[in-house]
Design an enzyme around this catalytic site. Structure first.
Site, short mmCIF file in Angstrom:
data_model
loop_
_atom_site.label_atom_id
_atom_site.label_comp_id
_atom_site.label_asym_id
_atom_site.label_seq_id
_atom_site.Cartn_x
_atom_site.Cartn_y
_atom_site.Cartn_z
N GLY A 251 12.14 -33.06 33.56
CA GLY A 251 13.27 -34.00 33.53
C GLY A 251 14.20 -33.67 32.36
N HIS A 252 13.61 -33.50 31.17
CA HIS A 252 14.41 -33.11 30.00
C HIS A 252 15.08 -31.76 30.27
CE1 HIS A 252 11.19 -35.58 27.85
NE2 HIS A 252 12.30 -36.18 27.49
N GLN B 232 13.40 -47.58 17.26
CA GLN B 232 13.47 -48.10 18.62
C GLN B 232 12.11 -48.55 19.15
OE1 GLN B 232 15.12 -44.28 20.14
NE2 GLN B 232 13.82 -44.66 21.93
N GLY C 31 11.12 -35.45 22.43
CA GLY C 31 10.10 -34.41 22.55
C GLY C 31 9.09 -34.71 23.65
N GLU D 247 19.44 -40.97 34.03
CA GLU D 247 19.52 -42.25 34.74
C GLU D 247 18.15 -42.92 34.81
OE1 GLU D 247 21.25 -41.44 38.54
OE2 GLU D 247 23.30 -41.48 37.74
N LYS D 248 17.12 -42.16 34.54
CA LYS D 248 15.76 -42.73 34.47
C LYS D 248 15.77 -43.94 33.52
CE LYS D 248 11.12 -42.47 33.51
NZ LYS D 248 11.15 -43.18 32.25
N LEU E 102 8.39 -32.64 25.97
CA LEU E 102 9.36 -32.34 27.03
C LEU E 102 8.70 -32.06 28.38
CD1 LEU E 102 11.92 -30.06 25.13
CD2 LEU E 102 11.88 -32.56 25.35
N HIS E 103 9.45 -32.39 29.42
CA HIS E 103 9.01 -32.11 30.79
C HIS E 103 10.23 -31.63 31.58
CE1 HIS E 103 10.95 -35.93 31.56
NE2 HIS E 103 10.12 -36.55 30.72
P1 AMP Z 1 13.17 -39.33 25.96
O1 AMP Z 1 12.61 -38.10 25.33
O2 AMP Z 1 12.20 -40.07 26.80
O3 AMP Z 1 13.92 -40.21 24.98
O4 AMP Z 1 14.27 -38.82 26.97
C1 AMP Z 1 15.34 -38.02 26.56
C2 AMP Z 1 16.39 -38.02 27.64
O5 AMP Z 1 15.83 -37.48 28.84
C3 AMP Z 1 16.88 -39.45 27.99
O6 AMP Z 1 18.28 -39.41 28.20
C4 AMP Z 1 16.12 -39.75 29.24
O7 AMP Z 1 16.78 -40.68 30.08
C5 AMP Z 1 16.06 -38.39 29.90
N1 AMP Z 1 14.96 -38.33 30.85
C6 AMP Z 1 13.67 -38.71 30.65
N2 AMP Z 1 12.95 -38.56 31.78
C7 AMP Z 1 13.81 -38.07 32.71
C8 AMP Z 1 13.68 -37.72 34.09
N3 AMP Z 1 12.52 -37.82 34.74
N4 AMP Z 1 14.77 -37.25 34.74
C9 AMP Z 1 15.97 -37.15 34.09
N5 AMP Z 1 16.16 -37.47 32.80
C10 AMP Z 1 15.09 -37.93 32.12
#
Ligand code: AMP
Length: 279
Positions: free
Chosen positions: A32-33, A57, A27, A146-147, A29-30
C-alpha cells in the site's frame, strides 16, 4: 546513500527548482505504501519518503512501543520501488522540542467523529507532524491513502487553513487478493486473526450491496448484529457518510457516499472504508 536523519541535511540536497513529491509514513512498509511511492515517483522529479512513528498521534507510549518497525526492510523496499528517492527517518528531536507539543487546530466535525472520537487528540498529532513536514520540505505534491479517509480530509483542511501550496493527492486503497486493506497493523495479527480480519471488507461490501435498496439506519443495524455474532471482532463504529464533508448520509443519493468501519481484533485495531456509489 539517500538516507537522512536530519531534515536540514536533506533540505540542502534538494533542488528547489525541481518538483518534489512527499510520502509521509510511519514505516513497517507494505505494498500500500509502495503504491504511493510509485505514484510520487512517476509524478515528481524528486521524491522524499518519510519514516517516523509520530508519538503525538498515539494516546499512550505503550501504543507507540508496540507499533511495528523494521527500518532495514523499509529501506530495501523503497530502494527497489524508487531507487532515487530520499528517505528521511529522523529521531523525535529533529521534529519536536523536548516537550513534544502538538499545535492547536480547529477541524470542526471532521475531528469529532469516528477516529477523532475513538482516538483522543489523534488528529491534532497527525496535523502537527504533517504541517511540520510540509513546511520543512515545501513539496509540490504530498501523497496520502484513502485507507485513512478521515485523515485525508483533515490534511486537506489543514492545507486550506494554513494556505500551504502543496497539492494533497488521495490514493486508492491497496488490498490483498481477498480484499483485506493492507495495513502495518496487520503485521501484529496472528494467522487466525489475519484470516478473520477479512470480515471488515466483507461487511463493507455487504453495506455496498444493501445501499441500493436500504437506508443507512437499517444497514447499520444489520452490520452491528453481524459483529455481535462474530466472536473474533469487536466493532468500534460503522457509519455511512458523505465523502466531501463526512456528514451522515441517510439514504442513497447522487452525492459520493462511503461506509466507514473500525473494529478490534485481539489487541489490534483496524479501520477500512468503501465507496458505496455504483460507477
Ligand atoms: P501509515 O504508515 O500507516 O501512517 O501510512 C502512510 C500512508 O500510507 C498514509 O497516507 C496511509 O493512508 C497510506 N496507506 C496505508 N495503508 C494503505 C493502503 N492499504 N493503501 C493505500 N494507502 C495506504
Amino acid at each position: 546513500m539517500n538516507f537522512f536523519s536530519q531534515y536540514s541535511v536533506l533540505n540542502s540536497c534538494l533542488n528547489k527548482n525541481k518538483t518534489i513529491g512527499l510520502v509521509p509514513t510511519m514505516g513497517a512498509l507494505h505494498e500500500g505504501h509502495i503504491s504511493l511511492i510509485e505514484r510520487a515517483t512517476i509524478e515528481n522529479e524528486q521524491v522524499i519518503v518519510t519514516i517516523f512513528v509520530n508519538p503525538t498521534q498515539f494516546e499512550n507510549s505503550e501504543e507507540v512501543k508496540s507499533y511495528p518497525q523494521n527500518l532495514n526492510l523499509d529501506i530495501q523496499m523503497i530502494k527497489k520501488a524508487s531507487p532515487k528517492s530520499m528517505i528521511y527517518a529522523p529521531k523525535s528531536n529533529d521534529l519536536y522540542d523536548s516537550k513534544m507539543k502538538t499545535y492547536r487546530y480547529e477541524f470542526g466535525i471532521l475531528e469529532k467523529i469516528m477516529e477523532g472520537k475513538f482516538r483522543n487528540g489523534h488528529f491534532q498529532g497527525v496535523a502537527t507532524i504533517v504541517e511540520k513536514l510540509l513546511n520543512n520540505f515545501s513539496p509540490t505534491k504530498a501523497y496520502f491513502g484513502e485507507k485513512d479517509f478521515q485523515q485525508l480530509l483533515i490534511i486537506k483542511s489543514l492545507v486550506n487553513q494554513k494556505k500551504i501550496s502543496t497539492s494533497i493527492v488521495g490514493c486508492s486503497t491497496y488490498r490483498d487478493s481477498q480484499g483485506l486493506a493492507l495495513s502495518s497493523r496487520n503485521k501484529l495479527l496472528n494467522t487466525k486473526e489475519l484470516k478473520n480480519a477479512i470480515f471488515l471488507i466483507e461487511q463493507l461490501k455487504l453495506a455496498k450491496s444493501l445501499w441500493k435498496k436500504e437506508n443507512s439506519l437499517r444497514i447499520t443495524k444489520i452490520i452491528e448484529e453481524n459483529f455481535l455474532n462474530n466472536i473474533w471482532l469487536k466493532l468500534d463504529y460503522f457509519d455511512i457518510r458523505f465523502e466531501n464533508n463526512l456528514l451522515k448520509a441517510k439514504e442513497k443519493s447522487d452525492q459520493k457516499t462511503r461506509a466507514f468501519i473500525a473494529a478490534r481484533i485481539g489487541k489490534t485495531r483496524l479501520i477500512d472504508n468503501l465507496l458505496l456509489n455504483e460507477y
